[in-house]
Design an enzyme around this catalytic site. Sequence first.
Site, PDB file in Angstrom:
ATOM      1  N   ASP A 264       0.865  -1.172   0.000  1.00  0.00           N
ATOM      2  CA  ASP A 264       0.000   0.000   0.000  1.00  0.00           C
ATOM      3  C   ASP A 264       0.910   1.232   0.000  1.00  0.00           C
ATOM      4  O   ASP A 264       2.126   1.142   0.181  1.00  0.00           O
ATOM      5  CB  ASP A 264      -0.964  -0.011   1.192  1.00  0.00           C
ATOM      6  CG  ASP A 264      -2.174   0.893   0.938  1.00  0.00           C
ATOM      7  OD1 ASP A 264      -2.127   1.707  -0.002  1.00  0.00           O
ATOM      8  OD2 ASP A 264      -3.173   0.800   1.676  1.00  0.00           O
TER       9      ASP A 264
HETATM   10  C1  BGC Z   1      -5.047   3.235   0.291  1.00  0.00           C
HETATM   11  C2  BGC Z   1      -5.259   2.196  -0.784  1.00  0.00           C
HETATM   12  C3  BGC Z   1      -5.144   2.821  -2.138  1.00  0.00           C
HETATM   13  C4  BGC Z   1      -3.780   3.481  -2.250  1.00  0.00           C
HETATM   14  C5  BGC Z   1      -3.499   4.082  -3.610  1.00  0.00           C
HETATM   15  C6  BGC Z   1      -3.799   4.061   0.059  1.00  0.00           C
HETATM   16  O1  BGC Z   1      -3.738   5.146   0.915  1.00  0.00           O
HETATM   17  O2  BGC Z   1      -4.990   2.598   1.550  1.00  0.00           O
HETATM   18  O3  BGC Z   1      -6.504   1.575  -0.600  1.00  0.00           O
HETATM   19  O4  BGC Z   1      -5.330   1.868  -3.142  1.00  0.00           O
HETATM   20  O5  BGC Z   1      -3.704   4.500  -1.271  1.00  0.00           O
HETATM   21  O6  BGC Z   1      -4.207   5.228  -3.845  1.00  0.00           O
END
Ligand code: BGC
Length: 728
Positions: A264
Amino acid sequence: MEQDKLISLLNDMSLEEKIGQMLQVSGMFYTEDGVLTGPANTAGFTQEEIRLAGSVLGSVGAEQLKKIQREYMERQPHHIPLIFMADIINGFRTIFPIPLAQGCTFDPELVEEGAAAAARESAATGLHLTFSPMADLVRDARWGRVMESTGEDAWLNGRFARAMVEGYQGHGSLKEKGRIAACVKHFAGYGAPTAGRDYNAVELSERTLRDDYLPAYKEAIDAGAATVMTSFNTLDRVPSSANRWLMRDILRGEMGFEGVLISDWAAIGELCSHGVARDQEEAARLALEAGVDIDMMTNCYCKHLKKLVASGAVSGTLIDEAVLRILKLKNDLGLFENPYKDADAVQEQELALCAAHRQTARWMASESFVLLKNDGILPLAGEETAYIGPYVANGEIYGAWSLFGTPETTVTIEQGIKNRGDVQAYFAEGCPLSEGFGRAKDACASDKPAGKLLQEAVELAKRADKVVLALGEHRRHSGEAASRADITLPACQMELFRQVCAVNRNVVVVLFSGRPLDIREISERAAAVLAVWMPGTEGGNAIADVLYGDVNPSGRLSMSFPYCVGQVPVFYGQFRTGRPYTEGMEDQYVSRYLDIPNRPLYPFGYGLSYTTFAIGPVQLDAQQMRRTDRLRVSVTVKNTGSVSGSEVVQMYLTDVHASVARPVRELRGFCKVHLEPGEEKEVSFEIAEDMLRFHDIHMNYVSEPGAFRVYVGNSSETENGAEFVLEE
Ligand code: BGC
């Protein structure tokens, strides 16, 4: 490209090139014209690192992405294409209801159709992958990201996670036009942060993890999801991006996942904040050893992997394995032959918000609404109705992750009502939407003083036959980093509610939210309550469809509405205790609260209709079941009211006696059945042995012989049941 060609490509790549493939950077490093911007040192990257990064997130636009791709490939020694990823959670330009609302449809086929529409729009803009579905199980309404999940039931979430994967990826090749790859997230257990606070630690027993939290991810992986994302949280004190057991033993070993594992956002760097890595170098090593292939937006891999390989601290083989998986994903998407895939500016325009997608969005929204209360006031007929509240003319009804939704392209309640043309309706804002905490500070459309807004609304309410109050939490009060300790409506909205109720007894509340809220007072005093969640682009039209009875509501709660916040986490599949409490009894030493009921305000599976249904007694074709048998369970369902409608018939199982305590009941089947007035149908389900399995006292995944109960009804609280025995 054949696998051996991919391997020879890999063998020909320099270590820098390989590490480049393992970095994902944000689209913010590119201009509108697709050109790499100046020094990218805001995030600590060098130009060269960005130049080599093998994937980009968050950029859209067919022309721009084509330019970025062209430039990128030209300067790569092996002309390997980029892969473009983004968060297309509940739609791209056409916004569908939030996933929690999609769960309330109990209609995986419809959800698949929505995901396929989102994939078509995304593919035409040049995207190759979406960070969806989120298969996290959610049971704590304080957590802002419950809106991104399909709810509190592991098995139901699995059905929807599969539907979304199949909607995005299709049933054939990822190369097909209009298809994009899916990414299952957030592996694992992200939906259970302590005290509902986002990013907080997760403490689950291994049995709970395996029985309740892993199955929905597994279902998405079995459906062929191309990628998986690690979660931010620790699980049993180990952050996921460094959790070898979770990623190598469970995800790859037990679940057989062979695709790309991406961290993530910044999660590898955060291993330092968790205190499990001394510095970025150690973080890089831990993540690589855990099997994380792509580092989303930190410098850990790009600055440290080379050194780590040179010193022998990590094996180059781990890098080769990761890069091969990334190359394979690009190859599966057909990017080596056609690096632009479906990017097409004309199609992009044609598909975005097209009539067919809007129609699906409208239908899905109306199917996701849950009628929580109705004393007979709904559906509305032709009477004079005052539409009052901060959500009446508000177009921001598409949820926190609808990055490309706009109020201008969204149908508000006011527009939806006016589109009908045949109703006597009056409109007033009534009060601000929020009271200015968190990320929703300026939530009043009008610049009139609050006192004036309230006064106008009350005057309007006095004159009208009926009032529809459109209330709810701000869309930025749910979603990522939007946890709340108090899940009631803002005081200004409650004041409006009370003042309107004081002058008009016919009040319908249309409730917008990204989570179940504490609505005790509303549910007591309003004549009707319709939960519409964050309904998306066609929200206003769908609300009008349901309020006026063109569509009979059939949504059922995919997450319980707690009685109050002190009750959470509250969910139907709790475990039996040694001292169970029977509602209404005065026993002292039993598992209960002194001041509130144990039952949620509205349980999982619950929802009303404009008609009534009678579900007959449960019939079994046998009382005994051998392991190889399939037991047939059937009921009759009759529409006993005067309008047509759909009932969601739900089947739950209870394991009466086992080597470990089992949930009081578990959903194992559902069926949405449409019936005309007076019509009756038989609905049947099959019980197979694998539906009775769980992790036993020795942690084996088995079923244990003995007594089971099966319930079939219209909510998780149904008492309509029968008993059967699984033989040795
Ligand atoms: C979130 C994810 C997301 C990623 C990319 C993160 O802050 O937890 O769910 O896919 O950002 O935008």
